[in-house]
Design a protein around this motif. Structure first.
Motif, PDB file in Angstrom:
ATOM      1  N   LYS A 272       0.513  -1.249  -0.171  1.00 46.62           N
ATOM      2  CA  LYS A 272      -0.044   0.010   0.153  1.00 46.62           C
ATOM      3  C   LYS A 272       0.814   1.283   0.011  1.00 46.62           C
ATOM      4  O   LYS A 272       0.640   2.173  -0.650  1.00 46.62           O
ATOM      5  N   ALA A 273       1.912   1.290   0.860  1.00 49.77           N
ATOM      6  CA  ALA A 273       2.714   2.543   0.887  1.00 49.77           C
ATOM      7  C   ALA A 273       3.514   2.698  -0.564  1.00 49.77           C
ATOM      8  O   ALA A 273       3.607   3.748  -0.900  1.00 49.77           O
ATOM      9  N   PHE A 274       3.774   1.447  -1.297  1.00 42.55           N
ATOM     10  CA  PHE A 274       4.467   1.711  -2.609  1.00 42.55           C
ATOM     11  C   PHE A 274       3.511   2.190  -3.632  1.00 42.55           C
ATOM     12  O   PHE A 274       3.875   3.132  -4.444  1.00 42.55           O
ATOM     13  N   LEU A 275       2.260   1.733  -3.692  1.00 48.01           N
ATOM     14  CA  LEU A 275       1.086   2.406  -4.530  1.00 48.01           C
ATOM     15  C   LEU A 275       1.029   3.723  -4.136  1.00 48.01           C
ATOM     16  O   LEU A 275       0.974   4.448  -5.081  1.00 48.01           O
ATOM     17  N   GLU A 276       0.839   3.967  -3.039  1.00 50.74           N
ATOM     18  CA  GLU A 276       0.445   5.563  -2.705  1.00 50.74           C
ATOM     19  C   GLU A 276       1.642   6.392  -3.017  1.00 50.74           C
ATOM     20  O   GLU A 276       1.531   7.538  -3.377  1.00 50.74           O
ATOM     21  N   PHE A 277       2.830   5.836  -2.750  1.00 51.58           N
ATOM     22  CA  PHE A 277       3.980   6.741  -3.072  1.00 51.58           C
ATOM     23  C   PHE A 277       3.928   6.790  -4.824  1.00 51.58           C
ATOM     24  O   PHE A 277       4.278   7.744  -5.461  1.00 51.58           O
ATOM     25  N   ALA A 278       4.002   5.843  -5.369  1.00 51.46           N
ATOM     26  CA  ALA A 278       4.299   5.451  -6.747  1.00 51.46           C
ATOM     27  C   ALA A 278       3.185   6.453  -7.604  1.00 51.46           C
ATOM     28  O   ALA A 278       3.649   7.117  -8.627  1.00 51.46           O
ATOM     29  N   ARG A 279       1.912   6.280  -7.274  1.00 55.84           N
ATOM     30  CA  ARG A 279       1.027   6.921  -7.988  1.00 55.84           C
ATOM     31  C   ARG A 279       1.133   8.498  -8.110  1.00 55.84           C
ATOM     32  O   ARG A 279       1.082   8.898  -9.278  1.00 55.84           O
ATOM     33  N   THR A 280       1.252   8.984  -6.909  1.00 54.27           N
ATOM     34  CA  THR A 280       1.480  10.539  -6.756  1.00 54.27           C
ATOM     35  C   THR A 280       2.940  11.014  -7.555  1.00 54.27           C
ATOM     36  O   THR A 280       2.953  12.114  -8.131  1.00 54.27           O
ATOM     37  N   PHE A 281       3.868  10.293  -7.349  1.00 57.45           N
ATOM     38  CA  PHE A 281       5.117  10.793  -7.830  1.00 57.45           C
ATOM     39  C   PHE A 281       5.305  10.495  -9.431  1.00 57.45           C
ATOM     40  O   PHE A 281       5.652  11.450  -9.893  1.00 57.45           O
ATOM     41  N   ILE A 282       4.814   9.600  -9.805  1.00 55.17           N
ATOM     42  CA  ILE A 282       4.722   9.132 -11.318  1.00 55.17           C
ATOM     43  C   ILE A 282       3.694  10.489 -11.959  1.00 55.17           C
ATOM     44  O   ILE A 282       4.237  10.942 -12.798  1.00 55.17           O
ATOM     45  N   GLU A 283       2.682  10.511 -11.488  1.00 54.92           N
ATOM     46  CA  GLU A 283       1.691  11.655 -11.650  1.00 54.92           C
ATOM     47  C   GLU A 283       2.347  12.944 -11.888  1.00 54.92           C
ATOM     48  O   GLU A 283       2.582  13.715 -13.036  1.00 54.92           O
ATOM     49  N   ARG A 284       3.144  13.456 -10.898  1.00 54.78           N
ATOM     50  CA  ARG A 284       3.924  14.757 -10.799  1.00 54.78           C
ATOM     51  C   ARG A 284       5.139  14.782 -11.985  1.00 54.78           C
ATOM     52  O   ARG A 284       5.137  15.729 -12.504  1.00 54.78           O
ATOM     53  N   TYR A 285       5.768  13.725 -11.753  1.00 54.69           N
ATOM     54  CA  TYR A 285       6.902  13.621 -12.701  1.00 54.69           C
ATOM     55  C   TYR A 285       6.576  13.648 -14.200  1.00 54.69           C
ATOM     56  O   TYR A 285       6.956  14.568 -15.065  1.00 54.69           O
ATOM     57  N   VAL A 286       5.215  12.933 -14.689  1.00 56.03           N
ATOM     58  CA  VAL A 286       4.922  13.042 -16.056  1.00 56.03           C
ATOM     59  C   VAL A 286       4.184  14.506 -16.400  1.00 56.03           C
ATOM     60  O   VAL A 286       4.672  15.050 -17.314  1.00 56.03           O
ATOM     61  N   GLU A 287       3.729  15.141 -15.446  1.00 55.95           N
ATOM     62  CA  GLU A 287       3.212  16.415 -15.637  1.00 55.95           C
ATOM     63  C   GLU A 287       4.137  17.333 -15.733  1.00 55.95           C
ATOM     64  O   GLU A 287       4.043  18.539 -16.742  1.00 55.95           O
ATOM     65  N   LYS A 288       5.507  17.344 -15.059  1.00 56.50           N
ATOM     66  CA  LYS A 288       6.549  18.085 -15.398  1.00 56.50           C
ATOM     67  C   LYS A 288       7.336  17.933 -16.506  1.00 56.50           C
ATOM     68  O   LYS A 288       7.764  18.708 -16.998  1.00 56.50           O
ATOM     69  N   ASN A 289       7.609  16.649 -16.940  1.00 61.03           N
ATOM     70  CA  ASN A 289       8.481  16.310 -17.878  1.00 61.03           C
ATOM     71  C   ASN A 289       8.149  15.463 -19.068  1.00 61.03           C
ATOM     72  O   ASN A 289       8.973  15.281 -19.979  1.00 61.03           O
ATOM     73  N   ALA A 290       7.011  15.074 -19.104  1.00 59.83           N
ATOM     74  CA  ALA A 290       6.637  14.010 -20.117  1.00 59.83           C
ATOM     75  C   ALA A 290       5.189  14.098 -20.429  1.00 59.83           C
ATOM     76  O   ALA A 290       4.660  13.478 -21.216  1.00 59.83           O
ATOM     77  N   ALA A 291       4.514  15.348 -20.291  1.00 62.03           N
ATOM     78  CA  ALA A 291       3.192  15.467 -20.807  1.00 62.03           C
ATOM     79  C   ALA A 291       3.131  15.823 -22.123  1.00 62.03           C
ATOM     80  O   ALA A 291       3.897  16.591 -22.929  1.00 62.03           O
ATOM     81  N   SER A 292       2.115  15.140 -23.015  1.00 57.09           N
ATOM     82  CA  SER A 292       2.020  15.294 -24.124  1.00 57.09           C
ATOM     83  C   SER A 292       1.461  16.600 -24.771  1.00 57.09           C
ATOM     84  O   SER A 292       0.417  17.152 -24.089  1.00 57.09           O
ATOM     85  N   SER A 293       1.708  17.177 -25.690  1.00 55.86           N
ATOM     86  CA  SER A 293       1.190  18.492 -26.184  1.00 55.86           C
ATOM     87  C   SER A 293       0.175  18.186 -27.375  1.00 55.86           C
ATOM     88  O   SER A 293      -0.272  19.256 -27.732  1.00 55.86           O
ATOM     89  N   VAL A 294      -0.129  17.074 -27.557  1.00 59.03           N
ATOM     90  CA  VAL A 294      -0.906  16.734 -28.663  1.00 59.03           C
ATOM     91  C   VAL A 294      -2.423  16.995 -28.177  1.00 59.03           C
ATOM     92  O   VAL A 294      -2.797  16.339 -27.306  1.00 59.03           O
TER      93      VAL A 294
END
Length: 229
Positions: A207-229
């Motif tokens: 549970k701790a892993f999923l809570e950490f990973a889902r928020t961290f991944i979302e933030r990372y994608v928004e800042k570094n890998a969001a598509s402009s399409v």
């Protein structure tokens, strides 16, 4: 009903992040594998078909073992994050308890305060049972169970439908192997109570892993890998 939000991810941008992008993608893979195994475990436990009761116990044990194996691999990725200052900085900028969940997970990696428990209760299950059919380990468990159970009959079910075939004797052996030989639960104790406690230990890490990973991944994608399409 759970709320969902779909993000558009640029795989080219993710690729340009180099090793950091690979870490994030591996976290995604670990999340997918863990949630799939957990969903299968839930479906197995919710199945009330009396005709398949004899399958359910062993299947549930398998999905628990599978989650532990994926956790072992997932925490390797968490440990790698410590070598990337920019990722650590992003974790601290994430909302909610992301930093706390990350700190909890670090307790179980090499050098962590709960590394010993993780090794005994999670990692050894992965090494000895989930993906391996080790001859010597199984032989010891077989002799142990035969000694303790005497000449008590064990079951196996055969059927024309391969989905209904189950070798319950093998499930019994796996239970002996995990509970007594890997986890070290003494014979004569209430094995199920102690096994449930250990399974809960693994679930808390999951549970701790999923809570950490889902928020961290979302933030990372928004800042570094969001598509402009």
């Amino acid at each position: 009903m759970a709320r969902t939000r779909t993000l558009l991810v640029s795989i080219q941008k993710l690729d340009r992040q180099g090793d950091e992008g690979v870490i994030v993608l591996r976290l995604m893979m670990a999340c997918n594998d863990l949630t799939t195994a957990n969903q299968a475990l839930g479906a197995c436990r919710e199945d009330k078909d009396g005709k398949t009761d004899y399958i359910r116990r062993g299947a549930a044990m398998y999905f628990v073992r599978l989650q532990m194996a994926h956790l072992h691999e997932a925490l390797k990725i968490v440990n790698e994050i410590r070598g990337y200052p920019s990722l650590l900085s992003m974790i601290h900028d994430c909302p909610g308890q992301t930093s706390d969940h990350f700190a909890q997970l670090l307790c179980f990696v090499d050098g962590g305060t709960q590394r010993g428990d993780f090794l005994k209760y999670v990692e050894l299950v992965r090494h000895r049972v989930t993906f391996h059919y080790d001859k010597r380990t199984i032989k010891r468990a077989l002799s142990d169970r035969a000694r303790r159970k005497g000449d008590a009959a064990h079951l196996m079910t055969v059927a024309d439908d391969i989905r209904r075939v189950r070798f319950q004797i093998a499930d019994d052996l796996v239970n002996t192997l995990v509970c007594h030989h890997v986890w070290g639960i003494p014979s004569g104790t209430d094995t199920q109570i102690e096994a449930d406690r250990i399974a809960d230990f693994g679930f808390r890490i999951y549970k701790a892993f999923l809570e950490f990973a889902r928020t961290f991944i979302e933030r990372y994608v928004e800042k570094n890998a969001a598509s402009s399409v």
